[in-house]
Design a protein around this motif. Structure first.
Motif, short mmCIF file in Angstrom:
data_model
loop_
_atom_site.label_atom_id
_atom_site.label_comp_id
_atom_site.label_asym_id
_atom_site.label_seq_id
_atom_site.Cartn_x
_atom_site.Cartn_y
_atom_site.Cartn_z
N VAL A 67 51.10 -35.40 -9.48
CA VAL A 67 51.76 -34.10 -9.44
C VAL A 67 50.80 -32.97 -9.80
CG1 VAL A 67 53.58 -32.70 -10.48
CG2 VAL A 67 54.05 -35.06 -9.87
N PHE A 68 49.99 -33.15 -10.81
CA PHE A 68 49.12 -32.08 -11.29
C PHE A 68 47.67 -32.20 -10.82
CE2 PHE A 68 52.66 -32.25 -14.24
CZ PHE A 68 53.05 -30.93 -14.24
N GLY A 69 47.34 -33.31 -10.20
CA GLY A 69 46.00 -33.52 -9.68
C GLY A 69 45.19 -34.44 -10.57
N ALA A 70 44.35 -35.23 -9.92
CA ALA A 70 43.52 -36.20 -10.65
C ALA A 70 42.53 -35.49 -11.57
CB ALA A 70 42.79 -37.10 -9.67
N ASP A 71 42.05 -34.32 -11.16
CA ASP A 71 41.11 -33.58 -12.01
C ASP A 71 41.78 -33.14 -13.31
OD1 ASP A 71 39.06 -33.88 -10.20
OD2 ASP A 71 39.51 -31.99 -9.16
N GLU A 72 43.04 -32.75 -13.23
CA GLU A 72 43.78 -32.36 -14.44
C GLU A 72 43.98 -33.58 -15.34
OE1 GLU A 72 45.86 -30.12 -17.27
OE2 GLU A 72 44.48 -29.54 -15.66
N LEU A 73 44.25 -34.74 -14.74
CA LEU A 73 44.39 -35.96 -15.53
C LEU A 73 43.07 -36.31 -16.20
CD1 LEU A 73 46.12 -38.35 -16.46
CD2 LEU A 73 45.45 -39.53 -14.35
N ARG A 74 41.97 -36.17 -15.46
CA ARG A 74 40.64 -36.42 -16.05
C ARG A 74 40.35 -35.44 -17.18
NH1 ARG A 74 39.28 -36.82 -10.71
NH2 ARG A 74 38.90 -38.95 -10.02
N ARG A 75 40.82 -34.21 -17.04
CA ARG A 75 40.60 -33.22 -18.09
C ARG A 75 41.41 -33.58 -19.34
NH1 ARG A 75 42.50 -28.90 -20.35
NH2 ARG A 75 44.42 -28.69 -19.16
N GLN A 147 39.63 -43.75 -9.56
CA GLN A 147 38.58 -44.11 -8.61
C GLN A 147 39.04 -43.89 -7.17
OE1 GLN A 147 35.35 -45.04 -9.15
NE2 GLN A 147 35.79 -44.50 -11.28
N ILE A 148 40.27 -44.26 -6.88
CA ILE A 148 40.79 -44.05 -5.53
C ILE A 148 40.91 -42.56 -5.23
CG2 ILE A 148 42.85 -44.30 -4.08
CD1 ILE A 148 43.22 -47.07 -5.37
N SER A 149 41.39 -41.78 -6.19
CA SER A 149 41.53 -40.35 -5.94
C SER A 149 40.17 -39.67 -5.82
CB SER A 149 42.35 -39.69 -7.05
OG SER A 149 41.66 -39.72 -8.27
N GLU A 150 39.18 -40.17 -6.53
CA GLU A 150 37.83 -39.62 -6.42
C GLU A 150 37.26 -39.90 -5.04
OE1 GLU A 150 33.77 -40.91 -8.42
OE2 GLU A 150 35.16 -40.00 -9.85
N ARG A 151 37.45 -41.09 -4.56
CA ARG A 151 36.97 -41.46 -3.23
C ARG A 151 37.67 -40.63 -2.17
NH1 ARG A 151 34.34 -42.08 0.92
NH2 ARG A 151 34.81 -43.73 2.37
N ARG A 152 38.97 -40.44 -2.32
CA ARG A 152 39.76 -39.68 -1.35
C ARG A 152 39.33 -38.22 -1.34
NH1 ARG A 152 45.44 -37.78 -2.13
NH2 ARG A 152 45.95 -36.89 -0.14
#
Length: 162
Positions: A67-75, A147-152
């Motif tokens: 919902v908020f984006g993989a980058d936000e989850l990584r943050r 990892q999947i979202s980074e590849r995508r």
């Protein structure tokens, strides 16, 4: 409200316009986490356990990332912390097994943890193993999602993907 053309904008920008979905996700993630912890904590007594609870916990984090984006989850949860939790869970599992060997039993012979009361030792050992498995499974699932979202996100329009 102008939604305009979103093809040229950054990935996930369409999701930032979904206010209802974002509010519902923020409201449900804490309940999913509580349920995941419940499944892990009561896994040796009933249905569930470390694996199931770990997957439920990971589902909450993955929902947040979707919902908020993989980058936000990584943050919010840096990959270093996720990796440390993964190692800590495996270490907890192995430590319980080695403690059983140290006390004269076989690997994961929980009764050896408290020799004066084997039942208490088994409950303690099973609980610690469930916590370790839950922590590891949750961390692995979140890592797979990241990892999947980074590849995508590295695939550009017009490029072929596997």
């Amino acid at each position: 409200m102008d939604y305009g053309d979103t093809q040229g904008s950054k990935p996930g920008s369409q999701m930032s316009q979904q206010t209802l979905l974002r509010v519902v996700a923020k409201m449900t993630v804490p309940f999913i986490l509580i349920f995941g912890f419940y499944v892990i904590l009561h896994g040796e007594l009933g249905p569930g356990g470390g694996f199931q609870g770990g997957v439920i916990l990971a589902a909450a984090f993955i929902l947040y990332g979707l919902v908020f984006g993989a980058d936000e989850l990584r943050r919010r949860i840096p990959p270093a912390i996720i990796d440390a939790c993964m190692a800590l869970g495996a270490l907890l599992y192995a430590s319980v097994g080695l403690a059983c060997v140290f006390y004269g039993g076989t690997f994961l012979d929980y009764g050896m943890l408290r020799s004066n009361s084997a039942g208490d030792g088994e409950a303690l050992g099973m609980s610690l193993v469930e916590y370790g498995v839950g922590l590891t499974v949750c961390s692995v699932m979140v890592t797979i999602y990241l990892q999947i979202s980074e590849r995508r996100s590295t695939i550009r329009p017009g490029e072929e993907s596997l």
